[in-house]
Design an enzyme around this catalytic site. Structure first.
Site, PDB file in Angstrom:
ATOM      1  N   ASN A 275      -2.503  94.474  42.942  1.00 56.71           N
ATOM      2  CA  ASN A 275      -2.445  95.079  41.611  1.00 56.71           C
ATOM      3  C   ASN A 275      -3.871  95.384  41.159  1.00 56.71           C
ATOM      4  OD1 ASN A 275      -2.358  95.525  38.840  1.00 56.71           O
ATOM      5  ND2 ASN A 275      -0.869  93.907  38.433  1.00 56.71           N
TER       6      ASN A 275
ATOM      7  N   CYS B 151      -3.227  97.258  32.193  1.00 57.77           N
ATOM      8  CA  CYS B 151      -2.648  97.992  33.323  1.00 57.77           C
ATOM      9  C   CYS B 151      -1.989  99.300  32.895  1.00 57.77           C
ATOM     10  CB  CYS B 151      -1.635  97.121  34.061  1.00 57.77           C
ATOM     11  SG  CYS B 151      -2.361  95.617  34.699  1.00 57.77           S
TER      12      CYS B 151
ATOM     13  N   HIS C 171       3.160 101.774  38.177  1.00 60.04           N
ATOM     14  CA  HIS C 171       2.082 100.792  38.300  1.00 60.04           C
ATOM     15  C   HIS C 171       2.426  99.841  39.444  1.00 60.04           C
ATOM     16  CE1 HIS C 171      -0.780  97.749  37.625  1.00 60.04           C
ATOM     17  NE2 HIS C 171       0.020  96.921  36.972  1.00 60.04           N
TER      18      HIS C 171
HETATM   19  N1  COA Z   1       2.154  80.530  46.976  1.00 60.41           N
HETATM   20  C1  COA Z   1       3.112  79.654  47.274  1.00 60.41           C
HETATM   21  N2  COA Z   1       3.956  79.170  46.339  1.00 60.41           N
HETATM   22  C2  COA Z   1       3.806  79.575  45.081  1.00 60.41           C
HETATM   23  C3  COA Z   1       2.801  80.499  44.711  1.00 60.41           C
HETATM   24  C4  COA Z   1       1.954  80.961  45.718  1.00 60.41           C
HETATM   25  N3  COA Z   1       0.982  81.860  45.471  1.00 60.41           N
HETATM   26  N4  COA Z   1       2.895  80.735  43.381  1.00 60.41           N
HETATM   27  C5  COA Z   1       3.911  79.993  42.928  1.00 60.41           C
HETATM   28  N5  COA Z   1       4.471  79.292  43.944  1.00 60.41           N
HETATM   29  C6  COA Z   1       5.597  78.383  43.910  1.00 60.41           C
HETATM   30  C7  COA Z   1       5.782  77.759  42.525  1.00 60.41           C
HETATM   31  O1  COA Z   1       5.011  76.605  42.381  1.00 60.41           O
HETATM   32  C8  COA Z   1       7.258  77.484  42.516  1.00 60.41           C
HETATM   33  O2  COA Z   1       7.507  76.317  43.244  1.00 60.41           O
HETATM   34  P1  COA Z   1       8.669  75.289  42.786  1.00 60.41           P
HETATM   35  O3  COA Z   1       9.922  76.084  42.877  1.00 60.41           O
HETATM   36  O4  COA Z   1       8.539  74.208  43.778  1.00 60.41           O
HETATM   37  O5  COA Z   1       8.310  74.922  41.393  1.00 60.41           O
HETATM   38  C9  COA Z   1       7.853  78.639  43.307  1.00 60.41           C
HETATM   39  O6  COA Z   1       6.796  79.143  44.122  1.00 60.41           O
HETATM   40  C10 COA Z   1       8.397  79.750  42.453  1.00 60.41           C
HETATM   41  O7  COA Z   1       7.411  80.041  41.450  1.00 60.41           O
HETATM   42  P2  COA Z   1       7.623  81.185  40.411  1.00 60.41           P
HETATM   43  O8  COA Z   1       6.420  81.262  39.523  1.00 60.41           O
HETATM   44  O9  COA Z   1       8.973  81.034  39.766  1.00 60.41           O
HETATM   45  O10 COA Z   1       7.645  82.440  41.382  1.00 60.41           O
HETATM   46  P3  COA Z   1       8.118  83.901  41.084  1.00 60.41           P
HETATM   47  O11 COA Z   1       9.224  84.265  41.962  1.00 60.41           O
HETATM   48  O12 COA Z   1       8.288  84.167  39.600  1.00 60.41           O
HETATM   49  O13 COA Z   1       6.845  84.732  41.562  1.00 60.41           O
HETATM   50  C11 COA Z   1       5.019  85.953  40.609  1.00 60.41           C
HETATM   51  C12 COA Z   1       5.613  84.581  40.877  1.00 60.41           C
HETATM   52  C13 COA Z   1       3.721  85.783  39.844  1.00 60.41           C
HETATM   53  C14 COA Z   1       4.769  86.641  41.941  1.00 60.41           C
HETATM   54  C15 COA Z   1       6.042  86.794  39.780  1.00 60.41           C
HETATM   55  O14 COA Z   1       6.474  86.050  38.672  1.00 60.41           O
HETATM   56  C16 COA Z   1       5.484  88.091  39.303  1.00 60.41           C
HETATM   57  O15 COA Z   1       5.172  88.980  40.085  1.00 60.41           O
HETATM   58  N6  COA Z   1       5.398  88.276  37.975  1.00 60.41           N
HETATM   59  C17 COA Z   1       4.862  89.506  37.419  1.00 60.41           C
HETATM   60  C18 COA Z   1       3.372  89.447  37.457  1.00 60.41           C
HETATM   61  C19 COA Z   1       2.729  90.765  37.219  1.00 60.41           C
HETATM   62  O16 COA Z   1       3.162  91.779  37.701  1.00 60.41           O
HETATM   63  N7  COA Z   1       1.651  90.735  36.444  1.00 60.41           N
HETATM   64  C20 COA Z   1       0.832  91.842  36.175  1.00 60.41           C
HETATM   65  C21 COA Z   1       1.463  92.739  35.220  1.00 60.41           C
HETATM   66  S1  COA Z   1       0.484  94.138  34.952  1.00 60.41           S
END
Ligand code: COA
Length: 317
Positions: free
Chosen positions: A274, A111, A244
């Site tokens: 993204n 990215c 980004h």
């Molecule tokens: N839909 C519904 N629920 C979801 C889900 C989805 N798509 N993905 C995860 N969950 C649930 C999880 O199972 C978890 O449930 P629990 O609390 O019962 O265990 C809860 O939501 C929280 O999960 P978590 O992974 O902690 O969520 P988060 O707030 O960290 O959000 C991302 C997840 C991926 C959106 C976030 O971590 C993120 O944006 N990270 C950066 C990723 C990124 O930018 N990558 C590219 C870089 S170039």
């Protein structure tokens, strides 16, 4: 000499996959995706390819800049999702555009790729090797995600963005680029072309979402301050911060940490998700075409991604 952006272009697939439709494919829902990421829909390739989108974005950038394909002497495509490995995507784009005098290569810094390509172009121009450079970020992430994995498939989309740089007298701003291979496990995808290949989750994008989120919210403000410091500039001198487009919360966090109003941080991730190395030039093109960027304004680009890698650039429009 310094490379000045004189034209931008972009191209996205026609097919749109919104959060509602995605909720029918994997256990997720519109409210969760909007709240946690800001993404509302993404464009997904059907008949398009990484190369076809790259070529179209490149063609539009040349047209916007009033540059003929034959004038391009360096063509870099930033991608890790090309459907063709040999020749490189840039050579395929060269063929499509008729950029017959260009040296062509691909660059993969995930990215952060467009930023690294931008710095590469500036270095070639400053060294007097090239005069006219076409930079393209093009990605078909929909081919790389596991559509059963709700932790990743909700985030990504497909598209391409491009910018054309012309050499003019001047000195380029100082570049900031960083990589940390030791932290690379947070975001990986293995090639299927390996001796011990048996289909597994390794063949798709795998991500420790929380780790990547933590990395991004720390490094983005840091690298913005670093690039400004290196160029003896202040936050107040920047008209727009083009980051980004990974997650709305990451952009908002950067704005908050820097104490800058969110209106200076354009976003289009709600429409495209993204798009990896395409996201910065895609947003730059939208901002250019909508007339929001005016000559003389100062733009800061900042990116981050797999590697892990991160970087920033600053320039006058
Ligand atoms: N839909 C519904 N629920 C979801 C889900 C989805 N798509 N993905 C995860 N969950 C649930 C999880 O199972 C978890 O449930 P629990 O609390 O019962 O265990 C809860 O939501 C929280 O999960 P978590 O992974 O902690 O969520 P988060 O707030 O960290 O959000 C991302 C997840 C991926 C959106 C976030 O971590 C993120 O944006 N990270 C950066 C990723 C990124 O930018 N990558 C590219 C870089 S170039």
């Amino acid at each position: 000499m310094v490379g000045k952006i004189c034209g931008t272009g972009s191209c996205v697939p026609e097919h749109i996959l919104d959060n509602e439709a995605l909720s029918g494919m994997v256990d997720t829902n519109d409210a969760w995706i909007r709240e946690r990421t800001g993404v509302v829909r993404r464009h997904i390739i059907e008949k398009e390819t990484t190369v076809s989108m790259a070529a179209e974005a490149g063609r539009r950038a040349l047209e916007d800049g009033g540059v003929l394909p034959e004038e391009v002497d360096l063509l870099i495509v930033s991608t890790f999702t090309s459907e063709i490995l040999l020749p490189c995507a840039a050579c395929e784009v060269q063929k499509e555009l008729g950029a017959v005098h260009a040296a062509c290569f691909d660059l993969n810094a995930a990215c952060t790729g467009f930023l690294f390509a931008y710095h590469t172009a500036q270095a070639y121009i400053a060294a007097g090797i090239c005069k006219t450079v076409l930079l393209i970020g093009s990605e078909s992430l929909s081919n790389m995600v596991n559509w059963q994995d709700r932790g990743t498939c909700i985030l990504f989309g497909d598209g391409a963005g491009a910018a054309v740089l012309r050499a003019q007298p001047g000195t380029p701003q100082i570049a900031v680029m960083h990589s940390d291979g030791n932290a690379g496990d947070a975001l990986t995808m293995y090639s299927r072309h390996r001796k011990d290949w048996v289909e597994s989750e390794k063949d798709y994008i795998r991500m420790d979402g929380r780790a990547v989120f933590g990395f991004a919210v720390k490094k983005v403000p840091e690298v913005i301050r670093e690039v400004l410091e290196k160029n003896k500039m202040t936050l107040e001198e920047i008209d727009y911060f083009i980051l980004h487009q990974a997650n709305r919360r990451i952009v908002e966090s950067a704005a908050r940490h820097l104490g800058i109003g969110i209106e200076k941080f354009p976003m289009n991730l709600q429409e495209y998700g993204n798009t990896s190395s395409a996201s910065i030039p895609l947003l730059l093109d939208e901002w250019n075409r909508s007339g929001n960027v005016k000559p003389g304004q100062t733009i800061l680009l900042a990116g981050f991604g797999a590697g892990l890698s991160w970087g920033a650039a600053v320039f006058t429009w």
